[in-house]
Write an enzyme that holds these catalytic residues in place. Sequence first.
Site, PDB file in Angstrom:
ATOM      1  CE  LYS A 124      -4.118  -1.723   1.739  1.00 17.30           C
ATOM      2  NZ  LYS A 124      -5.695  -1.864   1.982  1.00 17.30           N
ATOM      3  CE  LYS A 203      -6.072  -8.166  -0.907  1.00 18.10           C
ATOM      4  NZ  LYS A 203      -7.444  -7.143   0.540  1.00 18.10           N
ATOM      5  CE  LYS A 206     -13.857  -2.366   1.532  1.00 15.99           C
ATOM      6  NZ  LYS A 206     -12.540  -3.035   1.919  1.00 15.99           N
TER       7      LYS A 206
HETATM    8  N1  AQP Z   1      -9.927 -10.350  -2.325  1.00 11.48           N
HETATM    9  C1  AQP Z   1     -10.097 -11.251  -1.472  1.00 11.48           C
HETATM   10  N2  AQP Z   1     -10.209 -12.241  -1.744  1.00 11.48           N
HETATM   11  C2  AQP Z   1     -10.992 -13.035  -0.359  1.00 11.48           C
HETATM   12  N3  AQP Z   1     -11.440 -11.620   1.160  1.00 11.48           N
HETATM   13  C3  AQP Z   1     -10.609 -11.091   1.049  1.00 11.48           C
HETATM   14  N4  AQP Z   1     -11.347 -10.085   1.931  1.00 11.48           N
HETATM   15  C4  AQP Z   1     -10.101  -8.475   1.274  1.00 11.48           C
HETATM   16  N5  AQP Z   1      -9.977  -8.377   0.198  1.00 11.48           N
HETATM   17  C5  AQP Z   1     -10.020 -10.404  -0.150  1.00 11.48           C
HETATM   18  C6  AQP Z   1     -11.328  -9.690   3.489  1.00 11.48           C
HETATM   19  O1  AQP Z   1     -12.447  -8.582   3.762  1.00 11.48           O
HETATM   20  C7  AQP Z   1     -12.362  -8.683   4.876  1.00 11.48           C
HETATM   21  C8  AQP Z   1     -12.229  -7.282   4.960  1.00 11.48           C
HETATM   22  O2  AQP Z   1     -11.367  -6.567   4.117  1.00 11.48           O
HETATM   23  P1  AQP Z   1     -10.837  -4.759   5.189  1.00 11.48           P
HETATM   24  O3  AQP Z   1     -11.919  -4.059   4.125  1.00 11.48           O
HETATM   25  O4  AQP Z   1     -10.390  -5.049   6.113  1.00 11.48           O
HETATM   26  O5  AQP Z   1      -9.168  -4.671   4.342  1.00 11.48           O
HETATM   27  P2  AQP Z   1      -8.672  -5.887   2.792  1.00 11.48           P
HETATM   28  O6  AQP Z   1      -8.616  -6.921   2.840  1.00 11.48           O
HETATM   29  O7  AQP Z   1      -7.703  -4.710   2.559  1.00 11.48           O
HETATM   30  O8  AQP Z   1      -9.749  -5.608   1.907  1.00 11.48           O
HETATM   31  P3  AQP Z   1      -9.759  -4.455   0.453  1.00 11.48           P
HETATM   32  O9  AQP Z   1     -11.052  -4.879  -0.189  1.00 11.48           O
HETATM   33  O10 AQP Z   1      -9.001  -4.754  -0.020  1.00 11.48           O
HETATM   34  O11 AQP Z   1      -9.890  -2.861   0.879  1.00 11.48           O
HETATM   35  P4  AQP Z   1      -8.620  -1.674   0.627  1.00 11.48           P
HETATM   36  O12 AQP Z   1      -8.513  -1.882  -0.504  1.00 11.48           O
HETATM   37  O13 AQP Z   1      -9.334  -1.155   0.689  1.00 11.48           O
HETATM   38  O14 AQP Z   1      -7.453  -2.023   1.408  1.00 11.48           O
HETATM   39  C9  AQP Z   1     -10.707  -9.229   5.319  1.00 11.48           C
HETATM   40  O15 AQP Z   1     -11.533 -10.455   6.822  1.00 11.48           O
HETATM   41  C10 AQP Z   1     -10.411  -9.875   4.243  1.00 11.48           C
HETATM   42  O16 AQP Z   1      -9.561 -10.610   5.007  1.00 11.48           O
END
Ligand code: AQP
Length: 342
Positions: A124, A203, A206
């Site tokens: 990030k 992966k 968001k």
């Molecule tokens: N691609 C994914 N596959 C499986 N699990 C996923 N999670 C996120 N992306 C995937 C799981 O969703 C939960 C919530 O995630 P989060 O919002 O706390 O943070 P993150 O993992 O950083 O999710 P994003 O979508 O990638 O958000 P951004 O882009 O803002 O960083 C967690 O349990 C995560 O493992």
Amino acid sequence: MTAPLQASPQAQPRVLSGIQPTGEFHIGNWLGAVRTWAQQVAAQAEDLFFCIVDAHAITTEYIPAELHRRIWTMAGDLVACGVDPDRCTLFVQSDVRQHTELAWYLANVTPLGDLSRMTQFKEKSEGREHALVGLFTYPVLMSADILLYRATVVPVGEDQLQHLELARETVRRFNHRFGPIFPEPQPRLSQAPRIMGLDGQTKMSKSKGNTLGLFEERDVFWNKLRGAFTDPQRLRRSDPGRPGVCNIFTMHKAVSTPDEVELTYTECTTAQRGCVDCKKIVMESFDRELVPLRARRAEIAQHPDRLRQALGDGAEKARRIAEETMREVRPAMGLGTGAPAP
Ligand code: AQP
């Protein structure tokens, strides 16, 4: 003499997990984590805490009004997915100030070197001229989220395993130094712990714009799914596919019936089915799951007061438990004047 501190005995295992209100709730979040939360809510076999981690969402650039709107959207989305606030504790992280308090205390048992090994920070912060301190210490706040409730089970996607391992290490360090206050949390992975983005490169995230939104219009969803990356070596319809490297097959395993998954495997590896047909079938499986969720989402949007009440009640319960923990943590660390030291 003061009795030695013990991790409080709990009648049921306590589960805690969180989600950031950073953008559109996508099928990676759902299949990787939130669908498991909903299954646990339905089963009612554990003491369940789920939070919208807004304090994590400020670790990269954001617009305050947008964050505020996303918190409410995320709350409605979660309830629509089955995270029923009448059957679990659903709350917003910053409504419980003890999260940031404990995070500061835990920062003082966390070595710098451990944080610099975190791959999420590396990913990030890459390409950012000014990565923020908060992004670096994000895993410490995540440890505080878990430890505050003395959760023993944490449902997460694969991307969060490294942070959870750090939380476990923090428990060992803290308990060794200040007494046995926290239990070691264990991760719980879903059946689809890693959903790749539509680009097939990283992966689904968001913040990366490579998502399939759970609540987006069906046509938009389908158009994105139709264009999604599959097996890069399958250039012609007559080439046999490799389900093991195909993100669409991962989705099939998560939402299609076992018979359909088996048939997909056979027809893909023998080139009897092309990628577009395969996507049409997975789309039907998504429809089966998502149409009821979308209907429930529309219904929830009609009653914002109920959601407000539910989050208020959730925060109140969370604060009570969080403060119980902090009443042990502060004197154990020799902080404050509120209680005798152990
Ligand atoms: N691609 C994914 N596959 C499986 N699990 C996923 N999670 C996120 N992306 C995937 C799981 O969703 C939960 C919530 O995630 P989060 O919002 O706390 O943070 P993150 O993992 O950083 O999710 P994003 O979508 O990638 O958000 P951004 O882009 O803002 O960083 C967690 O349990 C995560 O493992």
